[in-house]
Scaffold this active site. Structure first.
Site, PDB file in Angstrom:
ATOM      1  N   ASN A 164       0.862  -1.180   0.000  1.00  0.00           N
ATOM      2  CA  ASN A 164       0.000   0.000   0.000  1.00  0.00           C
ATOM      3  C   ASN A 164       0.898   1.229   0.000  1.00  0.00           C
ATOM      4  O   ASN A 164       1.836   1.308   0.786  1.00  0.00           O
ATOM      5  CB  ASN A 164      -0.899   0.005   1.246  1.00  0.00           C
ATOM      6  CG  ASN A 164      -1.818  -1.206   1.294  1.00  0.00           C
ATOM      7  OD1 ASN A 164      -2.284  -1.665   0.265  1.00  0.00           O
ATOM      8  ND2 ASN A 164      -2.048  -1.726   2.485  1.00  0.00           N
ATOM      9  N   HIS A 198       6.674  -1.499   3.379  1.00  0.00           N
ATOM     10  CA  HIS A 198       6.439  -2.880   3.820  1.00  0.00           C
ATOM     11  C   HIS A 198       5.584  -3.603   2.795  1.00  0.00           C
ATOM     12  O   HIS A 198       4.779  -3.001   2.092  1.00  0.00           O
ATOM     13  CB  HIS A 198       5.764  -2.923   5.193  1.00  0.00           C
ATOM     14  CG  HIS A 198       4.519  -2.106   5.304  1.00  0.00           C
ATOM     15  ND1 HIS A 198       4.541  -0.749   5.511  1.00  0.00           N
ATOM     16  CD2 HIS A 198       3.203  -2.446   5.212  1.00  0.00           C
ATOM     17  CE1 HIS A 198       3.299  -0.285   5.563  1.00  0.00           C
ATOM     18  NE2 HIS A 198       2.466  -1.289   5.371  1.00  0.00           N
TER      19      HIS A 198
HETATM   20  P1  5GP Z   1      -0.496  -0.572   5.832  1.00  0.00           P
HETATM   21  O1  5GP Z   1      -1.942  -0.244   6.073  1.00  0.00           O
HETATM   22  O2  5GP Z   1       0.392   0.617   6.153  1.00  0.00           O
HETATM   23  O3  5GP Z   1      -0.213  -1.184   4.516  1.00  0.00           O
HETATM   24  O4  5GP Z   1      -0.158  -1.724   6.853  1.00  0.00           O
HETATM   25  C1  5GP Z   1       0.329  -1.514   8.139  1.00  0.00           C
HETATM   26  C2  5GP Z   1       0.165  -2.811   8.881  1.00  0.00           C
HETATM   27  O5  5GP Z   1       0.969  -2.738  10.055  1.00  0.00           O
HETATM   28  C3  5GP Z   1      -1.272  -3.096   9.341  1.00  0.00           C
HETATM   29  O6  5GP Z   1      -1.700  -4.331   8.786  1.00  0.00           O
HETATM   30  C4  5GP Z   1      -1.172  -3.137  10.855  1.00  0.00           C
HETATM   31  O7  5GP Z   1      -1.985  -4.122  11.439  1.00  0.00           O
HETATM   32  C5  5GP Z   1       0.312  -3.400  11.092  1.00  0.00           C
HETATM   33  N1  5GP Z   1       0.842  -2.838  12.316  1.00  0.00           N
HETATM   34  C6  5GP Z   1       0.673  -1.559  12.783  1.00  0.00           C
HETATM   35  N2  5GP Z   1       1.329  -1.395  13.946  1.00  0.00           N
HETATM   36  C7  5GP Z   1       1.929  -2.578  14.225  1.00  0.00           C
HETATM   37  C8  5GP Z   1       2.761  -3.033  15.301  1.00  0.00           C
HETATM   38  O8  5GP Z   1       3.082  -2.308  16.238  1.00  0.00           O
HETATM   39  N3  5GP Z   1       3.188  -4.316  15.243  1.00  0.00           N
HETATM   40  C9  5GP Z   1       2.846  -5.159  14.217  1.00  0.00           C
HETATM   41  N4  5GP Z   1       3.323  -6.411  14.275  1.00  0.00           N
HETATM   42  N5  5GP Z   1       2.074  -4.760  13.181  1.00  0.00           N
HETATM   43  C10 5GP Z   1       1.624  -3.500  13.191  1.00  0.00           C
END
Ligand code: 5GP
Ligand code: ZN
Length: 114
Positions: free
Chosen positions: A87, A100
């Protein structure tokens, strides 16, 4: 001072369930899994998003996909298949501004994903 959550996970300041680590990459379980397998693969170096990939740092992307290839085997989702998602930015739904890739597996996904 770096307030990035994923940099803090790399440093060990925020705990995570690590799945794989080498000198350049870390893979750990997503805190809010959306599938039986939901792993995040990140470069250890802070790169904000795909928008910040350039000639100097782009080698890491091939390395990340090599790690994803290995994880698919060790997590036993290789044969059934899986989905890799990035994303980027607000419209892409990026909530953590550290590059990521989501690795989703263990179930079947729709296409298009909307
Ligand atoms: P995005 O929406 O930016 O593509 O994905 C971010 C991801 O990071 C989400 O799926 C969310 O659940 C995960 N995430 C956010 N904070 C943390 C954290 O502190 N630890 C872990 N393991 N995952 C996290
Ligand atoms: Zn970061």
């Amino acid at each position: 001072m770096n307030d990035c959550i994923f940099c803090k996970i790399v440093e060990g300041d925020i705990p995570s369930k690590k799945i794989y680590e080498d000198d350049k990459v870390l893979a750990f379980q997503d805190i809010k899994p959306e599938a039986p397998v939901h792993v995040l693969i990140i470069p250890k170096a802070h790169i904000e998003s795909v928008n910040n990939i350039n000639e100097e740092n782009s080698e890491i992307i091939g390395h990340i996909f090599l790690v994803i290839n290995k994880l698919a085997k060790t997590l036993e989702i290789e044969k059934d298949g899986y989905r890799v998602v990035n994303n980027c930015g607000v419209n892409g739904g990026q909530t953590v501004p550290h590059l990521h890739f989501h690795l989703f597996g263990g179930k079947s996904f729709n296409w298009p994903p909307l």
